[in-house]
Design a protein around this motif. Structure first.
Motif, PDB file in Angstrom:
ATOM      1  N   LEU A  53      70.782  21.744  64.215  1.00  0.00           N
ATOM      2  CA  LEU A  53      70.285  20.747  65.149  1.00  0.00           C
ATOM      3  C   LEU A  53      70.154  21.422  66.503  1.00  0.00           C
ATOM      4  N   ILE A  54      69.456  20.779  67.408  1.00  0.00           N
ATOM      5  CA  ILE A  54      69.264  21.345  68.736  1.00  0.00           C
ATOM      6  C   ILE A  54      70.337  20.810  69.680  1.00  0.00           C
ATOM      7  N   ALA A  55      70.981  21.714  70.403  1.00  0.00           N
ATOM      8  CA  ALA A  55      72.073  21.330  71.304  1.00  0.00           C
ATOM      9  C   ALA A  55      71.814  21.895  72.698  1.00  0.00           C
ATOM     10  N   GLU A  56      72.305  21.182  73.697  1.00  0.00           N
ATOM     11  CA  GLU A  56      72.173  21.613  75.083  1.00  0.00           C
ATOM     12  C   GLU A  56      73.497  22.202  75.547  1.00  0.00           C
ATOM     13  N   GLU A  57      73.415  23.385  76.123  1.00  0.00           N
ATOM     14  CA  GLU A  57      74.605  24.081  76.575  1.00  0.00           C
ATOM     15  C   GLU A  57      75.137  23.442  77.853  1.00  0.00           C
ATOM     16  N   GLN A  58      76.421  23.149  77.867  1.00  0.00           N
ATOM     17  CA  GLN A  58      77.022  22.516  79.037  1.00  0.00           C
ATOM     18  C   GLN A  58      77.054  23.488  80.216  1.00  0.00           C
ATOM     19  N   GLY A  59      76.658  22.973  81.396  1.00  0.00           N
ATOM     20  CA  GLY A  59      76.743  23.767  82.607  1.00  0.00           C
ATOM     21  C   GLY A  59      75.648  24.790  82.789  1.00  0.00           C
ATOM     22  N   SER A  60      74.607  24.747  81.949  1.00  0.00           N
ATOM     23  CA  SER A  60      73.483  25.675  82.096  1.00  0.00           C
ATOM     24  C   SER A  60      72.222  25.005  81.585  1.00  0.00           C
ATOM     25  N   SER A  61      71.110  25.702  81.701  1.00  0.00           N
ATOM     26  CA  SER A  61      69.836  25.159  81.205  1.00  0.00           C
ATOM     27  C   SER A  61      69.558  25.587  79.773  1.00  0.00           C
ATOM     28  N   GLY A  62      70.509  26.251  79.147  1.00  0.00           N
ATOM     29  CA  GLY A  62      70.287  26.785  77.806  1.00  0.00           C
ATOM     30  C   GLY A  62      70.219  25.709  76.737  1.00  0.00           C
ATOM     31  N   ILE A  63      69.289  25.864  75.813  1.00  0.00           N
ATOM     32  CA  ILE A  63      69.147  25.006  74.633  1.00  0.00           C
ATOM     33  C   ILE A  63      69.232  25.929  73.420  1.00  0.00           C
ATOM     34  N   TYR A  64      69.986  25.533  72.418  1.00  0.00           N
ATOM     35  CA  TYR A  64      70.184  26.448  71.297  1.00  0.00           C
ATOM     36  C   TYR A  64      70.222  25.704  69.956  1.00  0.00           C
ATOM     37  N   TYR A  65      70.089  26.484  68.883  1.00  0.00           N
ATOM     38  CA  TYR A  65      70.195  25.971  67.517  1.00  0.00           C
ATOM     39  C   TYR A  65      71.680  25.952  67.141  1.00  0.00           C
ATOM     40  N   GLU A  66      72.213  24.757  66.926  1.00  0.00           N
ATOM     41  CA  GLU A  66      73.621  24.618  66.570  1.00  0.00           C
ATOM     42  C   GLU A  66      73.732  24.395  65.058  1.00  0.00           C
ATOM     43  N   GLU A  67      74.389  25.330  64.383  1.00  0.00           N
ATOM     44  CA  GLU A  67      74.456  25.246  62.922  1.00  0.00           C
ATOM     45  C   GLU A  67      75.427  24.167  62.459  1.00  0.00           C
ATOM     46  N   HIS A  68      74.994  23.389  61.469  1.00  0.00           N
ATOM     47  CA  HIS A  68      75.808  22.360  60.831  1.00  0.00           C
ATOM     48  C   HIS A  68      75.669  22.563  59.321  1.00  0.00           C
ATOM     49  N   PRO A  69      76.516  23.398  58.713  1.00  0.00           N
ATOM     50  CA  PRO A  69      76.368  23.715  57.287  1.00  0.00           C
ATOM     51  C   PRO A  69      76.351  22.484  56.383  1.00  0.00           C
ATOM     52  N   GLU A  70      76.973  21.402  56.842  1.00  0.00           N
ATOM     53  CA  GLU A  70      77.028  20.186  56.023  1.00  0.00           C
ATOM     54  C   GLU A  70      75.778  19.322  56.158  1.00  0.00           C
ATOM     55  N   LEU A  71      74.871  19.697  57.045  1.00  0.00           N
ATOM     56  CA  LEU A  71      73.688  18.880  57.325  1.00  0.00           C
ATOM     57  C   LEU A  71      72.833  18.704  56.074  1.00  0.00           C
ATOM     58  N   GLU A  72      72.473  17.470  55.779  1.00  0.00           N
ATOM     59  CA  GLU A  72      71.614  17.173  54.632  1.00  0.00           C
ATOM     60  C   GLU A  72      70.157  17.102  55.060  1.00  0.00           C
ATOM     61  N   ILE A  73      69.306  17.734  54.290  1.00  0.00           N
ATOM     62  CA  ILE A  73      67.856  17.589  54.496  1.00  0.00           C
ATOM     63  C   ILE A  73      67.427  16.312  53.783  1.00  0.00           C
ATOM     64  N   PRO A  74      66.840  15.347  54.490  1.00  0.00           N
ATOM     65  CA  PRO A  74      66.459  14.105  53.814  1.00  0.00           C
ATOM     66  C   PRO A  74      65.357  14.327  52.782  1.00  0.00           C
ATOM     67  N   VAL A  75      65.635  13.939  51.544  1.00  0.00           N
ATOM     68  CA  VAL A  75      64.667  14.034  50.445  1.00  0.00           C
ATOM     69  C   VAL A  75      64.434  12.622  49.921  1.00  0.00           C
ATOM     70  N   THR A  76      63.201  12.140  50.014  1.00  0.00           N
ATOM     71  CA  THR A  76      62.856  10.783  49.577  1.00  0.00           C
ATOM     72  C   THR A  76      62.034  10.866  48.295  1.00  0.00           C
ATOM     73  N   ILE A  77      62.543  10.283  47.223  1.00  0.00           N
ATOM     74  CA  ILE A  77      61.836  10.278  45.940  1.00  0.00           C
ATOM     75  C   ILE A  77      60.991   9.013  45.865  1.00  0.00           C
ATOM     76  N   LYS A  78      59.703   9.180  45.646  1.00  0.00           N
ATOM     77  CA  LYS A  78      58.751   8.072  45.652  1.00  0.00           C
ATOM     78  C   LYS A  78      58.260   7.771  44.232  1.00  0.00           C
ATOM     79  N   GLU A  79      57.539   6.648  44.116  1.00  0.00           N
ATOM     80  CA  GLU A  79      56.952   6.270  42.832  1.00  0.00           C
ATOM     81  C   GLU A  79      55.596   6.957  42.653  1.00  0.00           C
ATOM     82  N   ALA A  80      55.177   7.066  41.409  1.00  0.00           N
ATOM     83  CA  ALA A  80      53.849   7.626  41.118  1.00  0.00           C
ATOM     84  C   ALA A  80      52.782   6.763  41.775  1.00  0.00           C
TER      85      ALA A  80
END
Length: 400
Positions: A53-80
């Protein structure tokens, strides 16, 4: 922290609406919902950026990719029979909170000949070629059990990562330095909550139309023979066609730079592309003559790093918090003269009359039968074409 992956050129996509795009692919293997979910898990294990996810660094203008190994990618199963375009539109209208939502969303549909998958990604995860790679890796695993290699992801971090000679010319550098000074004098910045409110309001007013044109069989053979006979590429032809169809002398195209930059790791996600405007002032009404002029201009641009890498050099030279303010101060209610100047004069967000083509190239695949690339609906563009060729089937997705 030294090991954090910060947003540099990607920062231009952080607070800008419609920075998502997609690929719909037809896979020639029987539909298996569990296998689809499993396949997305396999991709996650190979690509650390997918669980960020994207996170903002405290006390600076830095923005970074914060890893969350448990993060689920949403997968939606649809009908034909359900329409993937309806699902794409729903994602578009909902906005995308990149601080809380995974950067990839997947939909899957049973089809008569196998399975259809729709991958929708935020531009912060990857560029178009990166998404095509993800779809190919998924299809290979889903069909054959082939697991992708672990990707050691390293993003572009400075001008030093670009080819020698890529930095801005004197006038461009002075223009951006002046904008940076004006921005700092304004002594304010856009919060992400402010941006999300603007994004919702902006999205509610959009009316984006989408059309898909198929080119294959004899029509494709004839077109490719015509291009070869005139010494131009299919991309040259498409640029010329857009110029004629839309009555414009400028088309912006995306350019893959993986083989030109110094720190790209094979298979990595991230953004490894630039974009530049192809301008032909004296337009011929004969498409092949115009395509030859386009070919000449493209070759001229890619031979000069300061022209091919211009947009990336702008990003590296610009104050990152000014990058955040460009869209909202040009299209929304945030008051910044510096942001509005850059957004209107350099990014085209005021006129919003640009034309763009992103061609992901040609793929021969035994597991993917055909696919459609849905390009980003950038606020700068009136019309954009996304082009993808799979197994001699061209699909051109036009959005306006």
């Amino acid at each position: 922290m030294a090991d954090r992956k910060y947003l540099y050129t990607e920062r231009a996509h952080y607070m800008c609406p419609n920075m998502h795009f997609g690929i719909m692919a037809e896979i020639g293997a029987g539909f298996d919902a569990n296998r689809i979910i499993e396949g997305i898990g396999v991709l996650k294990s190979a690509h650390p950026l997918m669980t960020s996810l994207i996170a903002e660094e405290q006390g600076s203008s830095g923005i970074y990719y914060e890893e969350h190994p448990e993060l689920e990618i949403p997968v939606t199963i649809k009908e034909a029979g359900e329409n993937w375009q309806t699902d794409y539109d729903a994602v578009s209208s909902a906005g995308w909170n990149v601080q809380k939502e995974a950067l990839l969303k997947v939909f899957a549909y049973p089809s008569e000949s196998g399975a259809r998958v729709l991958f929708i990604t935020h531009h912060l995860l990857c560029d178009g070629r990166g998404l095509l790679q993800l779809v190919q890796e998924f299809a290979d695993y889903y069909s054959n059990g082939a697991r992708p290699q672990y990707a050691f992801e390293k993003l572009m971090e400075s001008l030093d990562d670009l080819p020698s000679g890529s930095d801005l010319g004197l006038i461009s550098k002075m223009l951006i330095e002046n904008s940076n000074k004006k921005w700092r004098k304004e002594a304010h910045k856009v919060s992400y909550d402010e941006y999300l409110k603007f994004e919702r309001e902006y999205d509610s007013k959009q009316d984006i139309k989408r059309e898909i044109k198929n080119v294959d069989g004899e029509e494709l053979d004839t077109l490719l023979d015509l291009c070869r006979g005139n010494g131009v590429s299919l991309n040259d032809y498409l640029i010329a066609k857009m110029m004629i169809d839309e009555g414009t002398d400028k088309v912006v195209i995306a350019s893959d730079i993986r083989n030109k930059i110094k720190n790209y790791k094979e298979g990595a996600l991230g953004n490894y592309a630039t974009a530049f405007g192809v301008v032909v002032k004296k337009r011929s009404s004969e498409i092949m003559e115009l395509a030859k002029a386009v070919d000449h201009e493209v070759r001229n641009i890619i031979s000069k790093p300061d022209r091919e890498m211009l947009v990336l050099s702008c990003y590296f030279n610009m104050d990152p918090e000014l990058l955040d303010a460009i869209a909202i101060s040009t299209l929304g209610s945030f008051d910044s003269k510096a942001g509005r100047f850059v957004g209107s004069k350099m990014f085209g967000y005021e006129k919003r009359d640009g034309h763009c083509i992103t061609n992901l190239g040609r793929v021969e695949s035994s597991v993917i039968r055909e696919g459609v690339f849905i390009p980003p609906a950038s606020p700068a563009n009136r019309k954009a074409w996304g082009v993808l060729t799979i197994n001699k089937k061209i699909r051109i997705c036009s959005i306006h």
